[in-house]
Design an enzyme around this catalytic site. Sequence first.
Site, PDB file in Angstrom:
ATOM      1  N   HIS A 166       6.770   6.099  -2.483  1.00  0.00           N
ATOM      2  CA  HIS A 166       6.710   5.818  -1.048  1.00  0.00           C
ATOM      3  C   HIS A 166       8.092   6.026  -0.439  1.00  0.00           C
ATOM      4  O   HIS A 166       9.088   5.504  -0.936  1.00  0.00           O
ATOM      5  CB  HIS A 166       6.246   4.372  -0.857  1.00  0.00           C
ATOM      6  CG  HIS A 166       6.427   3.824   0.523  1.00  0.00           C
ATOM      7  ND1 HIS A 166       5.409   3.814   1.450  1.00  0.00           N
ATOM      8  CD2 HIS A 166       7.506   3.243   1.135  1.00  0.00           C
ATOM      9  CE1 HIS A 166       5.846   3.234   2.567  1.00  0.00           C
ATOM     10  NE2 HIS A 166       7.116   2.895   2.404  1.00  0.00           N
TER      11      HIS A 166
ATOM     12  N   TYR B   8       7.920  -0.654  -9.110  1.00  0.00           N
ATOM     13  CA  TYR B   8       7.796  -1.565  -7.980  1.00  0.00           C
ATOM     14  C   TYR B   8       6.321  -1.919  -7.842  1.00  0.00           C
ATOM     15  O   TYR B   8       5.457  -1.046  -7.957  1.00  0.00           O
ATOM     16  CB  TYR B   8       8.307  -0.902  -6.698  1.00  0.00           C
ATOM     17  CG  TYR B   8       8.336  -1.832  -5.498  1.00  0.00           C
ATOM     18  CD1 TYR B   8       9.396  -2.705  -5.307  1.00  0.00           C
ATOM     19  CD2 TYR B   8       7.292  -1.834  -4.582  1.00  0.00           C
ATOM     20  CE1 TYR B   8       9.426  -3.563  -4.216  1.00  0.00           C
ATOM     21  CE2 TYR B   8       7.300  -2.688  -3.492  1.00  0.00           C
ATOM     22  CZ  TYR B   8       8.368  -3.560  -3.312  1.00  0.00           C
ATOM     23  OH  TYR B   8       8.383  -4.415  -2.237  1.00  0.00           O
TER      24      TYR B   8
ATOM     25  N   ASP C  59       3.514   8.573   1.518  1.00  0.00           N
ATOM     26  CA  ASP C  59       3.300   8.372   0.097  1.00  0.00           C
ATOM     27  C   ASP C  59       3.160   9.738  -0.565  1.00  0.00           C
ATOM     28  O   ASP C  59       2.434  10.610  -0.074  1.00  0.00           O
ATOM     29  CB  ASP C  59       2.039   7.546  -0.155  1.00  0.00           C
ATOM     30  CG  ASP C  59       2.195   6.092   0.274  1.00  0.00           C
ATOM     31  OD1 ASP C  59       3.339   5.669   0.532  1.00  0.00           O
ATOM     32  OD2 ASP C  59       1.163   5.391   0.372  1.00  0.00           O
TER      33      ASP C  59
ATOM     34  N   HIS D 129       3.735   2.636   7.495  1.00  0.00           N
ATOM     35  CA  HIS D 129       2.672   3.599   7.774  1.00  0.00           C
ATOM     36  C   HIS D 129       2.104   3.389   9.176  1.00  0.00           C
ATOM     37  O   HIS D 129       1.641   4.335   9.815  1.00  0.00           O
ATOM     38  CB  HIS D 129       1.551   3.484   6.745  1.00  0.00           C
ATOM     39  CG  HIS D 129       1.903   3.979   5.383  1.00  0.00           C
ATOM     40  ND1 HIS D 129       1.924   5.314   5.063  1.00  0.00           N
ATOM     41  CD2 HIS D 129       2.267   3.316   4.256  1.00  0.00           C
ATOM     42  CE1 HIS D 129       2.275   5.461   3.786  1.00  0.00           C
ATOM     43  NE2 HIS D 129       2.491   4.267   3.277  1.00  0.00           N
TER      44      HIS D 129
ATOM     45  N   HIS E 152       3.137   0.476  -6.907  1.00  0.00           N
ATOM     46  CA  HIS E 152       3.644   1.832  -6.659  1.00  0.00           C
ATOM     47  C   HIS E 152       3.771   2.657  -7.940  1.00  0.00           C
ATOM     48  O   HIS E 152       4.562   3.607  -7.989  1.00  0.00           O
ATOM     49  CB  HIS E 152       4.990   1.773  -5.937  1.00  0.00           C
ATOM     50  CG  HIS E 152       4.880   1.326  -4.512  1.00  0.00           C
ATOM     51  ND1 HIS E 152       4.587   0.024  -4.175  1.00  0.00           N
ATOM     52  CD2 HIS E 152       5.001   2.017  -3.348  1.00  0.00           C
ATOM     53  CE1 HIS E 152       4.541  -0.081  -2.854  1.00  0.00           C
ATOM     54  NE2 HIS E 152       4.774   1.104  -2.334  1.00  0.00           N
TER      55      HIS E 152
ATOM     56  N   ASP F  27       1.489   4.617  -9.008  1.00  0.00           N
ATOM     57  CA  ASP F  27       0.730   5.859  -8.874  1.00  0.00           C
ATOM     58  C   ASP F  27       1.212   6.721  -7.704  1.00  0.00           C
ATOM     59  O   ASP F  27       0.592   7.724  -7.371  1.00  0.00           O
ATOM     60  CB  ASP F  27      -0.762   5.565  -8.716  1.00  0.00           C
ATOM     61  CG  ASP F  27      -1.076   4.747  -7.458  1.00  0.00           C
ATOM     62  OD1 ASP F  27      -0.126   4.254  -6.803  1.00  0.00           O
ATOM     63  OD2 ASP F  27      -2.271   4.602  -7.134  1.00  0.00           O
ATOM     64  N   HIS F  28       2.307   6.333  -7.074  1.00  0.00           N
ATOM     65  CA  HIS F  28       2.855   7.148  -5.990  1.00  0.00           C
ATOM     66  C   HIS F  28       4.302   6.739  -5.717  1.00  0.00           C
ATOM     67  O   HIS F  28       4.748   5.673  -6.137  1.00  0.00           O
ATOM     68  CB  HIS F  28       2.033   7.010  -4.704  1.00  0.00           C
ATOM     69  CG  HIS F  28       2.103   5.661  -4.066  1.00  0.00           C
ATOM     70  ND1 HIS F  28       1.368   4.572  -4.500  1.00  0.00           N
ATOM     71  CD2 HIS F  28       2.841   5.208  -3.006  1.00  0.00           C
ATOM     72  CE1 HIS F  28       1.621   3.519  -3.747  1.00  0.00           C
ATOM     73  NE2 HIS F  28       2.522   3.871  -2.828  1.00  0.00           N
TER      74      HIS F  28
END
Length: 249
Positions: free
Chosen positions: A233, A225, A197, A190, A228, A230-231
């Site tokens: 990447h 993972y 994301d 990022h 992760h 909730d999203h």
Amino acid sequence: MEAPLIRRLSRFLAALALTAATTIVGVTTTAGAAHADGCYTWGRMLSEGMSGEDVRQLQIRVSGYPGYGAVLGTDGAYGPATRSAVIRFQQAYGLPADGIAGPQTFNKIYALQDDDCTTVNFSYAEFNDCNSDWSGGAVSASTARANARLSMWKLQAMRHALGDQQIIVTSAFRSYACNSAVGGSSTSRHLYGDAVDLGAGPHSLCRLAQQARYHGFNEILGPGYPGHNDHTHVANKSTRTWSAPNCGI
């Protein structure tokens, strides 16, 4: 000469140049010459063996079509990988799939981008909720913006493959300050502007992670993972790291 007349003349000259190039290489097209564009205008047809900045600009636009597990380089050299990506792009939009970038291919690209060089379905603001000038990251502001733009083209391809339904961006470029505030890794992509994301919406997080494998992302992290669930990447990095155990990746 008034500005509107100048713009019309510029568009006419660009179209005339591309038409001439089409005639020289002996390729016919039923779509006519490509029109000029507010972001970038190609002035010649492009095919395997050619090189230049216009090839690099094309590679950016077809970077989301490298094939499963591949990443298309943006080095300005029109090699076999670029030709294959152009063919996949052409097939995705129902164009003659000959691997040659001519008026029909360019016109489709023009339709997919805005005058600020973002894609029609993504924006700079959407990819940066940290600050307005893209500063403070691991690279210069201009590089961070360019990296974000490349990710947009990959996600634009992914969006089309998923039925042209919305892809929700929850986080992209971060300065060091913004990254620290959200508890991001000190080596997070990022900080380079080349990580995005994605949130669940029309598609599940697993569906997003699975589809991303076809669109030039070397880093895919998703459900299962650590950190992760909730999203999903996705990022552009030099080595591959795919891990979304709950999604079979």
